[in-house]
Design an enzyme around this catalytic site. Structure first.
Site, PDB file in Angstrom:
ATOM      1  N   ARG A   1      46.963 102.707 195.823  1.00  0.00           N
ATOM      2  CA  ARG A   1      46.607 101.357 196.247  1.00  0.00           C
ATOM      3  C   ARG A   1      46.302 101.358 197.743  1.00  0.00           C
ATOM      4  NH1 ARG A   1      50.279  98.361 192.501  1.00  0.00           N
ATOM      5  NH2 ARG A   1      50.987  99.936 191.056  1.00  0.00           N
TER       6      ARG A   1
ATOM      7  N   GLY B   1      58.927  99.205 191.395  1.00  0.00           N
ATOM      8  CA  GLY B   1      60.265  98.667 191.173  1.00  0.00           C
ATOM      9  C   GLY B   1      60.559  98.439 189.701  1.00  0.00           C
ATOM     10  N   ARG B   2      59.519  98.502 188.891  1.00  0.00           N
ATOM     11  CA  ARG B   2      59.727  98.316 187.442  1.00  0.00           C
ATOM     12  C   ARG B   2      58.706  99.144 186.682  1.00  0.00           C
ATOM     13  NH1 ARG B   2      56.556  92.637 187.099  1.00  0.00           N
ATOM     14  NH2 ARG B   2      55.301  93.175 188.888  1.00  0.00           N
TER      15      ARG B   2
ATOM     16  N   ASP C   1      47.268  94.986 187.977  1.00  0.00           N
ATOM     17  CA  ASP C   1      48.362  94.016 188.078  1.00  0.00           C
ATOM     18  C   ASP C   1      47.953  92.596 187.683  1.00  0.00           C
ATOM     19  OD1 ASP C   1      50.172  95.922 188.562  1.00  0.00           O
ATOM     20  OD2 ASP C   1      50.592  95.411 190.639  1.00  0.00           O
TER      21      ASP C   1
ATOM     22  N   ASP D   1      48.883  95.696 197.975  1.00  0.00           N
ATOM     23  CA  ASP D   1      49.517  96.607 197.011  1.00  0.00           C
ATOM     24  C   ASP D   1      48.961  96.404 195.609  1.00  0.00           C
ATOM     25  OD1 ASP D   1      51.035  94.157 197.654  1.00  0.00           O
ATOM     26  OD2 ASP D   1      52.196  94.681 195.883  1.00  0.00           O
ATOM     27  N   ASN D   2      48.149  95.368 195.422  1.00  0.00           N
ATOM     28  CA  ASN D   2      47.522  95.148 194.124  1.00  0.00           C
ATOM     29  C   ASN D   2      46.029  95.443 194.182  1.00  0.00           C
ATOM     30  OD1 ASN D   2      49.958  94.391 193.004  1.00  0.00           O
ATOM     31  ND2 ASN D   2      49.636  92.215 193.393  1.00  0.00           N
TER      32      ASN D   2
ATOM     33  N   LYS E   1      55.505 100.395 182.326  1.00  0.00           N
ATOM     34  CA  LYS E   1      55.800  99.240 183.176  1.00  0.00           C
ATOM     35  C   LYS E   1      56.842  98.373 182.468  1.00  0.00           C
ATOM     36  CE  LYS E   1      53.391  95.593 185.736  1.00  0.00           C
ATOM     37  NZ  LYS E   1      52.084  94.990 186.030  1.00  0.00           N
TER      38      LYS E   1
ATOM     39  N   ASP F   1      65.412  93.592 188.279  1.00  0.00           N
ATOM     40  CA  ASP F   1      66.017  94.308 187.148  1.00  0.00           C
ATOM     41  C   ASP F   1      65.143  95.437 186.612  1.00  0.00           C
ATOM     42  OD1 ASP F   1      63.994  92.885 185.986  1.00  0.00           O
ATOM     43  OD2 ASP F   1      65.253  91.762 184.585  1.00  0.00           O
TER      44      ASP F   1
HETATM   45  P1  AMP Z   1      53.651  92.729 191.750  1.00  0.00           P
HETATM   46  O1  AMP Z   1      53.989  91.294 191.645  1.00  0.00           O
HETATM   47  O2  AMP Z   1      53.411  93.383 190.423  1.00  0.00           O
HETATM   48  O3  AMP Z   1      52.535  93.028 192.650  1.00  0.00           O
HETATM   49  O4  AMP Z   1      54.961  93.436 192.334  1.00  0.00           O
HETATM   50  C1  AMP Z   1      55.315  93.415 193.693  1.00  0.00           C
HETATM   51  C2  AMP Z   1      56.512  94.308 193.919  1.00  0.00           C
HETATM   52  O5  AMP Z   1      57.683  93.762 193.316  1.00  0.00           O
HETATM   53  C3  AMP Z   1      56.396  95.710 193.372  1.00  0.00           C
HETATM   54  O6  AMP Z   1      57.001  96.579 194.274  1.00  0.00           O
HETATM   55  C4  AMP Z   1      57.143  95.633 192.070  1.00  0.00           C
HETATM   56  O7  AMP Z   1      57.615  96.896 191.657  1.00  0.00           O
HETATM   57  C5  AMP Z   1      58.284  94.697 192.433  1.00  0.00           C
HETATM   58  N1  AMP Z   1      58.822  94.004 191.255  1.00  0.00           N
HETATM   59  C6  AMP Z   1      58.244  92.986 190.571  1.00  0.00           C
HETATM   60  N2  AMP Z   1      59.009  92.599 189.522  1.00  0.00           N
HETATM   61  C7  AMP Z   1      60.115  93.374 189.544  1.00  0.00           C
HETATM   62  C8  AMP Z   1      61.285  93.465 188.737  1.00  0.00           C
HETATM   63  N3  AMP Z   1      61.480  92.690 187.670  1.00  0.00           N
HETATM   64  N4  AMP Z   1      62.214  94.383 189.087  1.00  0.00           N
HETATM   65  C9  AMP Z   1      62.036  95.180 190.138  1.00  0.00           C
HETATM   66  N5  AMP Z   1      60.958  95.154 190.932  1.00  0.00           N
HETATM   67  C10 AMP Z   1      60.009  94.266 190.656  1.00  0.00           C
HETATM   68 MG    MG Z   2      51.787  94.902 192.046  1.00  0.00          MG
END
Ligand code: AMP
Ligand code: MG
Length: 496
Positions: free
Chosen positions: A187, A96-97, A266, A256-257, A117, A129
């Protein structure tokens, strides 16, 4: 900006994921960065990747690391994945980012992903965002590099840039992009997504791909998919054991991590423990302590069980038999973990041979440390001094040292069986017990200076100390000390 010459940069992309998994990613472009600035560049890693560090540490490199230019041969894409987050299934997560630029073959013939990232929204952003504030980007850079220097498998940072744009969290913060290098970004959650969306055929494609990329030896096994599962379990068991051995708390061990390669990924709310308290939780969102320090080995098995579930149809056409085989393998994970963990703990106390009573000896030491409220890192580091005739150094890390003295007599008796000079054992201990870890207050200090004052000096100094975590340097005492005692408990936030 100076003329951009992509030819000069020689990224030798070979994008096997993009070739193989159409429909399981979305081609995407990064958001333009308005006024990018290169804050940190990892020269040594660039060399390892077979890239030209001089050509990259430049305006042209900045254009790539900020997402403003796509290097020749890159095929930027957002990967789809699912995952269990805090125990609940999320069927659609994905990058998502983040954007995978592509894969390069490094100087040791290893295939490595290059990912941006914080480069802007993708179809998987779900209202987010797609951006990242500078603090979390630098945190991932710092802790990843520290883990690497500590010998723990990890994704790494090639560059950190600011975009010149503000991102809004609780307040406006400088926006940043991290260039992340990983053995792959596959993952456990990628398997969950492929199983849910593509059924058996897609999981088989992904497993074949992961086997070829990470565990080629398992191709020859009698049951390659079962052997693949065992290999991932072993890599992850070794990883979590490595975390436990140095007091690292990942903080958000969602499926997912968790990588298939066995690298740490992550660095959101992660932190190192100061005082040894097994139940330590830093993450503000981990309200029930699911991912507490002491729970990590159990979560390892829980997460790998989710992977096993996706592999059932591949392991045997007879479902009951497949479940039996995978269950047996799952039941073996804790013993894999304990073997890795005990081996690490033996090294920490100077043992190179095995004795059936070692587990008891190590566990009793942990009780001594817990009761004495020892700083986890300092305690082990100073333990070697006891072999050099100075026991007070380690005693001073404990609230009370009587129990330690009793334990130390047993330890010395056990060391006699090693038949090596005390100084050799002490030196071996100093090579595995770091003096410098990313102390939480030092990390915060470095990130605050960078974010609030545009001052990268504390970051650079900390990074340099953490790059040699086992070598004591005169004048760097402040980096070895635990945080000053305050009445507020340290809290970390996902924040990216
Ligand atoms: P994480 O906390 O890195 O394991 O992220 C979990 C999920 O949330 C993943 O699919 C990320 O891509 C999404 N995500 C986290 N932060 C953002 C952000 N600022 N904008 C869009 N997606 C996000
Ligand atoms: Mg993650």
């Amino acid at each position: 900006m100076d003329a951009f010459d992509p030819i000069q940069l020689h990224f030798n992309f070979d994008n096997s994921f993009a070739r193989t998994f159409k429909g399981f990613f979305v081609p995407c472009q990064a958001d333009p960065a308005v006024a990018p600035k290169l804050l940190q560049f990892n020269h040594a890693l660039a060399v390892e990747l077979g890239l030209d560090p001089v050509a990259l540490n430049s305006e042209a490199g900045l254009a790539i690391f900020s997402g403003n230019e796509t290097p020749n041969g890159a095929e930027p894409l957002a990967q789809a994945y699912a995952g269990h987050q805090f125990g609940g299934y999320a069927s659609q997560l994905g990058d998502g980012r983040a954007l995978l630029l592509g894969e390069v073959i490094d100087t040791q013939q290893r295939r490595r992903d290059i990912q941006l990232k914080g480069s802007g929204p993708t179809p998987f952003s779900r209202g987010g965002d797609g951006k990242a504030p500078l603090g979390p980007v630098l945190r991932e850079y710092l802790i990843g590099e520290s883990m690497h220097a500590l010998g723990i498998p990890t994704t790494r940072a090639l560059a950190a840039v600011t975009t010149g744009e503000e991102v809004y969290r609780e307040k406006a913060l400088p926006g940043a992009v991290l260039t992340r290098i990983a053995a792959s970004h596959i993952r456990v959650g990628t398997f969950e997504f492929f199983a849910a969306q593509g059924g058996v055929e897609k999981v088989r494609d992904l497993a074949d791909y992961a086997i070829a990329r990470h565990y080629p030896d398992t191709t020859d096994a009698e049951n390659p998919y079962l052997a693949f599962f065992t290999a991932v379990s072993d890599a992850q068991a070794a990883l979590v054991a490595g975390w436990m051995n140095i007091g690292f708390i990942h903080g958000v061990m969602n499926t997912d991590n968790m990588t298939i390669s066995g690298e740490t990924i992550d660095y959101g709310p992660c932190a190192f423990m100061d005082t040894y308290v097994p139940g330590t939780v830093f993450s503000s969102i981990d309200r029930h302590g699911r991912y507490a320090y002491a729970n990590q080995p159990e979560i390892l098995t829980w997460n790998l069980t989710r992977l096993a579930e996706t592999l059932i149809p591949l392991v045997d056409p007879d479902k009951d038999r497949a479940i039996k085989l995978l269950t047996d393998s799952v039941q073996h994970i804790q013993s894999l973990y304990e073997t890795h963990w005990l081996s690490g703990m033996r090294s920490k106390i100077g043992l190179t041979t095995e004795d059936p009573h070692d587990l008891e000896l190590v566990n009793d030491l942990l009780w001594v440390m817990k009761d004495g409220q020892a700083d986890f890192t300092l305690f082990f580091r100073r333990l070697s001094q006891a072999l050099r005739g100075d026991s007070d150094s380690v005693r001073n890390v404990l609230e009370q040292s009587g129990a330690f003295d009793v334990w130390a007599r047993r330890w010395r008796k056990r060391l006699e069986k090693e038949e090596v000079a005390a100084e050799s054992s002490a030196q071996a201990m100093d090579r595995v017990n770091p003096i410098y870890i990313p102390r939480n207050h030092k990390v915060e200090e470095a990130l605050a200076a960078a974010s609030d004052q545009e001052d990268m000096t504390p970051f650079s100094e900390l990074l340099s100390v953490l790059s040699h975590p086992f070598d004591e340097v005169a004048g760097k005492e402040a980096y070895a000390a635990p945080a000053p005692v305050t009445d507020t408990t340290y809290k970390t936030f996902c924040g990216t």
